[in-house]
Design an enzyme around this catalytic site. Structure first.
Site, PDB file in Angstrom:
ATOM      1  N   GLU A  52       7.537  46.833  24.152  1.00  0.00           N
ATOM      2  CA  GLU A  52       6.784  46.142  23.094  1.00  0.00           C
ATOM      3  C   GLU A  52       5.482  46.888  22.776  1.00  0.00           C
ATOM      4  OE1 GLU A  52       3.996  43.246  23.712  1.00  0.00           O
ATOM      5  OE2 GLU A  52       4.410  42.893  25.840  1.00  0.00           O
ATOM      6  N   LYS A 187       1.210  35.239  33.594  1.00  0.00           N
ATOM      7  CA  LYS A 187      -0.172  35.144  34.069  1.00  0.00           C
ATOM      8  C   LYS A 187      -0.573  33.714  34.339  1.00  0.00           C
ATOM      9  CE  LYS A 187      -2.611  39.105  32.613  1.00  0.00           C
ATOM     10  NZ  LYS A 187      -2.039  39.768  31.434  1.00  0.00           N
TER      11      LYS A 187
HETATM   12  N1  PSU Z   1       0.793  38.461  28.474  1.00  0.00           N
HETATM   13  C1  PSU Z   1       0.247  39.512  29.111  1.00  0.00           C
HETATM   14  N2  PSU Z   1      -0.013  40.661  28.421  1.00  0.00           N
HETATM   15  C2  PSU Z   1       0.267  40.773  27.080  1.00  0.00           C
HETATM   16  C3  PSU Z   1       0.859  39.649  26.421  1.00  0.00           C
HETATM   17  C4  PSU Z   1       1.111  38.529  27.159  1.00  0.00           C
HETATM   18  O1  PSU Z   1       0.006  39.424  30.305  1.00  0.00           O
HETATM   19  O2  PSU Z   1      -0.009  41.823  26.489  1.00  0.00           O
HETATM   20  C5  PSU Z   1       1.228  39.764  24.965  1.00  0.00           C
HETATM   21  C6  PSU Z   1       2.745  40.014  24.802  1.00  0.00           C
HETATM   22  O3  PSU Z   1       2.957  40.827  23.669  1.00  0.00           O
HETATM   23  C7  PSU Z   1       3.312  38.617  24.558  1.00  0.00           C
HETATM   24  C8  PSU Z   1       2.190  37.994  23.742  1.00  0.00           C
HETATM   25  O4  PSU Z   1       4.543  38.624  23.858  1.00  0.00           O
HETATM   26  O5  PSU Z   1       0.990  38.509  24.324  1.00  0.00           O
HETATM   27  C9  PSU Z   1       2.221  36.497  23.770  1.00  0.00           C
HETATM   28  O6  PSU Z   1       1.247  36.015  22.909  1.00  0.00           O
HETATM   29  P1  PSU Z   1       1.126  34.433  22.627  1.00  0.00           P
HETATM   30  O7  PSU Z   1       0.596  33.854  23.900  1.00  0.00           O
HETATM   31  O8  PSU Z   1       0.158  34.329  21.475  1.00  0.00           O
HETATM   32  O9  PSU Z   1       2.498  33.946  22.272  1.00  0.00           O
END
Ligand code: PSU
Ligand code: MN
EC number: 4.2.1.70
Length: 327
Positions: A52, A187
């Site tokens: 990604e 996380k």
């Molecule tokens: N969690 C991490 N590092 C990241 C992300 C999530 O520890 O870089 C990024 C990923 O691209 C994931 C996105 O798909 O954040 C999720 O965002 P949201 O919580 O807005 O759905």
């Protein structure tokens, strides 16, 4: 408020068909650019690993993001698979980036639009640059037949989701996309027990690697039992066969990097409080927390983050190779 020209509108209406990824039509495919190496590997049944790009633009600062992206691609190659970093450049979804494209994405950083599944039509129609999250990357990877996808951590059910309803579309995308996602768990900025419940609702098969416990990204343990455990890449590959929904393979952070886990954990608690005080919500929350935790730990969390992504790339490549041998 988004506004569109008529040519943008026709690109937009084509892309609105993205509701059903598995039935992506030829028209949509024609908007996508696949790099020669990735295209070759897919047609010859060789192992391919999708990567990604939000982790590059929003997850890490420049230039460590570029350095890490390159190293992750090298690890995938050294282990016998072809890396396919996915991003949208000038409105064109790209499956596999060359060095110049990777450099552009990394240096643009957070000025690139964070692109989840629902944002794809808008980014393509307006010919913008978009860094794909797990949900958008799953969409493009499945469209071209990639079966394995490596990342750091996926999105999940946010804390206080009981009144914000903030649940990452990564989870619903995993539920409908038969791809194996390798991550270090999720996380602790998220509600991990609720995230596991939601994955179960979405019929996502979840397994921890050589562990009985589901890992929490910076630490090996989350306090939650993993729904299942797998002990080798070959077993992972076997699990991948015949799945209609996605699989989440959770690989604990390597031991030598988990030592700082507790310190990172207390910084996370503080960052969460600050996010609430400053009213940071929605898709801005995850990038805010990642950057703040890195500041508060003086870069310790970034070093751990880089180490675990590389480890995931190693295991993910082994799974992709084992899978290509099974097929
Ligand atoms: N969690 C991490 N590092 C990241 C992300 C999530 O520890 O870089 C990024 C990923 O691209 C994931 C996105 O798909 O954040 C999720 O965002 P949201 O919580 O807005 O759905
Ligand atoms: Mn969200």
């Amino acid at each position: 408020m988004a506004s569109y020209s008529s040519s943008s509108l026709s690109r937009l209406s084509t892309l609105q068909n993205h509701i059903s990824p598995l039935e992506a039509n030829n028209k949509l495919r024609s908007l996508v650019k696949i790099s020669p190496q990735v295209s070759d590997a897919i047609s010859n049944g060789r192992a391919v690993v999708a990567l990604e790009s939000t982790i590059i633009s929003h997850g890490m600062p420049y230039p460590q993001n570029l350095q890490t992206a390159k190293e992750v691609e090298s690890i995938v190659r050294e282990n016998g698979a072809v890396p396919a970093t996915i991003a949208i450049l000038n409105g064109v979804p790209c499956i596999g980036l060359n060095e110049e494209e990777l450099e552009r994405l990394a240096s643009l950083g957070k000025s690139v639009q964070k692109t989840a599944g629902r944002d794809i039509p808008h980014v393509v129609a307006t010919r913008a640059n978009g860094a794909t999250t797990v949900s958008a990357t799953l969409f493009f990877a499945s469209m071209v037949g990639i079966q394995v996808f490596v990342t750091g951590g996926i999105g999940g059910v946010h804390r206080h989701a009981d009144h914000t309803m903030d649940i990452s579309s990564d989870l619903t995308a995993l539920g409908r996309t038969p791809i194996a996602v390798i991550s270090a768990g999720v996380k602790s900025i998220l509600d991990i027990p609720k995230t596991l419940e939601y994955l179960e609702t979405q019929e996502v098969y979840v397994a921890a690697y050589k562990s009985d416990e589901f890992p929490a990204f910076f630490t090996e343990k989350s306090g939650c039992k993993a729904p299942s455990r797998v002990d080798s890449p070959e077993d992972y590959a076997n699990m991948k066969l015949n799945r209609k929904a996605g699989i989440l393979f959770a690989v604990p952070i390597p031991k030598q990097h988990s030592a700082a886990g507790n310190r990172i954990e207390s910084a996370t608690q503080r960052a969460l409080t600050e996010a609430r005080e400053q009213n940071v919500t929605g898709n801005a929350e995850t990038p805010f927390l990642l950057a703040r935790v890195n500041e508060l730990t003086g870069g310790t969390s970034l070093a751990a983050n880089i180490a675990l992504v590389k480890n995931n790339a190693l295991i993910g490549s082994q799974i992709a190779v084992a899978l290509s041998q099974l097929m």
